[in-house]
Design an enzyme around this catalytic site. Structure first.
Site, PDB file in Angstrom:
ATOM      1  N   SER A  23       0.837  -1.194   0.000  1.00 46.87           N
ATOM      2  CA  SER A  23       0.000   0.000   0.000  1.00 46.87           C
ATOM      3  C   SER A  23       0.879   1.254   0.000  1.00 46.87           C
ATOM      4  CB  SER A  23      -0.868  -0.020   1.266  1.00 46.87           C
ATOM      5  OG  SER A  23      -2.030   0.744   1.093  1.00 46.87           O
ATOM      6  N   PRO A  24       0.401   2.332  -0.648  1.00 50.64           N
ATOM      7  CA  PRO A  24       1.176   3.579  -0.616  1.00 50.64           C
ATOM      8  C   PRO A  24       1.302   4.097   0.813  1.00 50.64           C
ATOM      9  CG  PRO A  24      -1.049   3.960  -1.463  1.00 50.64           C
ATOM     10  CD  PRO A  24      -0.870   2.476  -1.356  1.00 50.64           C
ATOM     11  N   CYS A  26       3.252   7.259   2.919  1.00 46.38           N
ATOM     12  CA  CYS A  26       4.111   8.441   2.988  1.00 46.38           C
ATOM     13  C   CYS A  26       5.290   8.190   3.924  1.00 46.38           C
ATOM     14  CB  CYS A  26       3.329   9.618   3.560  1.00 46.38           C
ATOM     15  SG  CYS A  26       2.258  10.400   2.368  1.00 46.38           S
ATOM     16  N   ALA A  58       2.075   8.585  -1.611  1.00 46.47           N
ATOM     17  CA  ALA A  58       1.428   9.712  -2.260  1.00 46.47           C
ATOM     18  C   ALA A  58       2.514  10.649  -2.796  1.00 46.47           C
ATOM     19  CB  ALA A  58       0.548  10.451  -1.258  1.00 46.47           C
ATOM     20  N   GLN A 100       1.620   6.485  -6.783  1.00 45.98           N
ATOM     21  CA  GLN A 100       0.361   7.120  -6.401  1.00 45.98           C
ATOM     22  C   GLN A 100       0.489   8.623  -6.626  1.00 45.98           C
ATOM     23  OE1 GLN A 100      -1.006   7.544  -2.274  1.00 45.98           O
ATOM     24  NE2 GLN A 100      -2.941   6.579  -2.883  1.00 45.98           N
ATOM     25  N   TYR A 184      -8.291  14.085   0.709  1.00 46.99           N
ATOM     26  CA  TYR A 184      -7.434  14.959  -0.096  1.00 46.99           C
ATOM     27  C   TYR A 184      -8.239  15.520  -1.288  1.00 46.99           C
ATOM     28  CZ  TYR A 184      -3.965  13.037   3.012  1.00 46.99           C
ATOM     29  OH  TYR A 184      -3.302  12.675   4.151  1.00 46.99           O
ATOM     30  N   ARG A 232      -7.600   5.152  -6.136  1.00 46.38           N
ATOM     31  CA  ARG A 232      -7.919   4.869  -4.728  1.00 46.38           C
ATOM     32  C   ARG A 232      -9.035   5.795  -4.283  1.00 46.38           C
ATOM     33  NH1 ARG A 232      -4.286   3.620   0.643  1.00 46.38           N
ATOM     34  NH2 ARG A 232      -4.351   1.589  -0.341  1.00 46.38           N
ATOM     35  N   GLY A 328      -0.497  -2.652   3.973  1.00 42.55           N
ATOM     36  CA  GLY A 328       0.245  -1.460   4.376  1.00 42.55           C
ATOM     37  C   GLY A 328       1.183  -1.741   5.521  1.00 42.55           C
ATOM     38  N   ARG A 329       0.681  -1.525   6.760  1.00 39.85           N
ATOM     39  CA  ARG A 329       1.554  -1.550   7.932  1.00 39.85           C
ATOM     40  C   ARG A 329       2.293  -2.865   8.110  1.00 39.85           C
ATOM     41  NH1 ARG A 329      -3.114   0.594  11.648  1.00 39.85           N
ATOM     42  NH2 ARG A 329      -4.209  -0.524   9.999  1.00 39.85           N
TER      43      ARG A 329
HETATM   44  C1  FNR Z   1      -0.573   5.460   5.044  1.00 35.10           C
HETATM   45  N1  FNR Z   1      -1.662   5.427   4.166  1.00 35.10           N
HETATM   46  C2  FNR Z   1      -1.596   6.093   2.960  1.00 35.10           C
HETATM   47  N2  FNR Z   1      -2.581   5.946   2.025  1.00 35.10           N
HETATM   48  C3  FNR Z   1      -2.470   6.487   0.815  1.00 35.10           C
HETATM   49  O1  FNR Z   1      -3.375   6.331  -0.007  1.00 35.10           O
HETATM   50  N3  FNR Z   1      -1.351   7.223   0.486  1.00 35.10           N
HETATM   51  C4  FNR Z   1      -0.330   7.425   1.366  1.00 35.10           C
HETATM   52  O2  FNR Z   1       0.688   8.028   1.015  1.00 35.10           O
HETATM   53  C5  FNR Z   1      -0.473   6.892   2.659  1.00 35.10           C
HETATM   54  N4  FNR Z   1       0.478   7.104   3.617  1.00 35.10           N
HETATM   55  C6  FNR Z   1       0.507   6.331   4.752  1.00 35.10           C
HETATM   56  C7  FNR Z   1       1.619   6.350   5.601  1.00 35.10           C
HETATM   57  C8  FNR Z   1       1.687   5.483   6.686  1.00 35.10           C
HETATM   58  C9  FNR Z   1       2.910   5.471   7.544  1.00 35.10           C
HETATM   59  C10 FNR Z   1       0.603   4.607   6.969  1.00 35.10           C
HETATM   60  C11 FNR Z   1       0.648   3.637   8.121  1.00 35.10           C
HETATM   61  C12 FNR Z   1      -0.520   4.630   6.166  1.00 35.10           C
HETATM   62  C13 FNR Z   1      -2.750   4.436   4.372  1.00 35.10           C
HETATM   63  C14 FNR Z   1      -2.275   3.047   3.927  1.00 35.10           C
HETATM   64  O3  FNR Z   1      -1.961   3.020   2.550  1.00 35.10           O
HETATM   65  C15 FNR Z   1      -3.344   1.980   4.214  1.00 35.10           C
HETATM   66  O4  FNR Z   1      -4.474   2.290   3.451  1.00 35.10           O
HETATM   67  C16 FNR Z   1      -3.709   1.914   5.690  1.00 35.10           C
HETATM   68  O5  FNR Z   1      -2.549   1.885   6.501  1.00 35.10           O
HETATM   69  C17 FNR Z   1      -4.556   0.674   5.998  1.00 35.10           C
HETATM   70  O6  FNR Z   1      -3.895  -0.509   5.584  1.00 35.10           O
HETATM   71  P1  FNR Z   1      -3.069  -1.434   6.633  1.00 35.10           P
HETATM   72  O7  FNR Z   1      -1.929  -0.617   7.148  1.00 35.10           O
HETATM   73  O8  FNR Z   1      -4.031  -1.818   7.729  1.00 35.10           O
HETATM   74  O9  FNR Z   1      -2.615  -2.610   5.827  1.00 35.10           O
END
Ligand code: FNR
Length: 361
Positions: A23-24, A26, A58, A100, A184, A232, A328-329
């Site tokens: 997952s994207p 930041c 992003a 993204q 956003y 997204r 993601g995490r």
């Molecule tokens: C994110 N998330 C996020 N989503 C997105 O669309 N663009 C981004 O740049 C970010 N940045 C971001 C940074 C960090 C440190 C985290 C933890 C999360 C949200 C992420 O992509 C995801 O949708 C959520 O974290 C839920 O998925 P998980 O972590 O439960 O697998």
């Protein structure tokens, strides 16, 4: 035969080797928007770890579109060039590199989370933000002034997305994801919570959906015919007590995005307003919304949120609830999620030869 987590996914003429996408996320580590060694290591490690798609964080299409001054950007060729080697490395590893493309709208000009995440005033190193309407995001500790976009601002932002996609294409990215979620800019146009315009970009559902459609069309217009475009979305604002964006609106939006040239909808939720009430943040908490959006369109969907185990990700695909498991995490904890998932699920996939002796035997 039933698809599973390690069944490749073909979108147009691009084959993703498995159904796992990072997952994207930041990293808030890009001085003046430029990628550094951190991005190279962060993104490349997940390709070594076997993720089918490695999605960049992003990546701002303009300086004003950054969430924080430390966000990654792609508003010039020099910015794109700073990502070139990383994109090449991800492809060499057999993963599909995605970017993204993002504009933070009224949620721009804030500090990174480790500095508290609050607003930065324009005279303190921040900037005036852009949004559909001139209502600032209600940060706990103050507002960032927000300007309602006029038609020339709208045209400029569409063009910025198009140019950003061109630059990303030219350095070898194979997936472009339009960020229309999490409160956003593009989500702000979709949601009646943030959009009270009375022109062609506000009011009716069709009008509120116009900008995300036009941005998706602009990205598709320069994206290679053989390569997929993702969008997204936030499936719901989770503000049931007011006029807001709902899962049913998302189901209605999906076919419009498909017509605009999207090949997959990445279904997240929330982010438009701090009063939101998420029904759950437990395992697979957004999967039902991916399913609902998937039922409404012929194109593919990705599910994200609380996917942390190989079994969970595999069942998602096997039970046809989504086409892509977006993690993601768990990828922050474990860059080798996909390699380990294959082992746990008893699937034999190729490991990087340098790591072969580390294979589970
Ligand atoms: C994110 N998330 C996020 N989503 C997105 O669309 N663009 C981004 O740049 C970010 N940045 C971001 C940074 C960090 C440190 C985290 C933890 C999360 C949200 C992420 O992509 C995801 O949708 C959520 O974290 C839920 O998925 P998980 O972590 O439960 O697998």
């Amino acid at each position: 035969m039933t698809d599973s987590l390690f069944t490749p996914l073909s979108l147009r003429d691009t084959t993703i080797p498995n159904r796992i996408m990072m997952s994207p996320m930041c990293q808030y580590s890009a001085p003046e928007g430029f990628a550094t060694d951190w991005h190279h290591v962060h993104l490349s490690s997940r390709a070594v770890g076997g993720a089918g798609v490695v999605m960049s964080e992003a990546t701002a299409v303009s300086p004003t579109g950054r969430i924080t001054p430390q966000d990654l950007g792609i508003w010039s060729d020099d910015h794109a060039n700073a990502l070139r080697d990383t994109v090449g490395f991800i492809r060499e590893r057999g993963s599909v590199p995605g970017i993204q493309l993002a504009h933070a709208g009224r949620k721009a000009s804030t500090r990174p989370p480790w500095d508290g995440g609050g607003p930065i005033a324009p005279d303190a190193g921040g900037w005036e933000t852009l949004a559909p309407s001139a209502n600032p995001y209600p940060h706990e500790d103050g507002d960032v002034p927000t300007q309602a976009m006029d038609h020339s601002d709208i045209d400029r932002v569409i063009e910025q997305f198009r140019l950003a996609a061109e630059r990303a294409r030219d350095i070898g990215f194979q997936v472009a994801e339009v960020h229309a979620a999490h409160g956003y800019l593009l989500h702000e146009f979709l949601s009646p919570v943030t959009n009270d315009r009375d022109d062609a970009y506000g009011g009716t559902f069709e009008n509120r959906a116009r900008l995300v459609r036009e941005v998706t069309e602009a990205v598709r217009s320069v994206w290679p015919e053989e390569a997929p475009v993702f969008v997204r979305i936030s499936a719901s604002d989770w503000l049931p007590d007011r006029d807001s964006w709902t899962v049913e609106d998302s189901a209605r939006l999906a076919p419009l995005l498909a017509d605009a040239g999207a090949d997959l909808i990445d279904v997240s939720s929330a982010g438009i307003h701090p009063d939101q009430q998420l029904p759950s943040t437990g395992p697979g908490y957004q999967v039902p919304y991916a399913e609902r959006v998937g039922d409404a369109t012929e194109i593919r969907v990705g599910a994200v949120g609380g996917i942390t185990t190989p079994q969970q990700a595999d069942q998602l695909i096997r039970n046809d609830r989504a086409d892509l498991a977006i993690v993601g995490r768990e990828h922050l904890r474990n860059p080798y999620f996909a390699l380990e998932a294959a082992h746990e699920l008893g699937v034999d996939i190729e490991w990087p030869k340098q790591y072969d002796r580390g294979r589970f035997r």
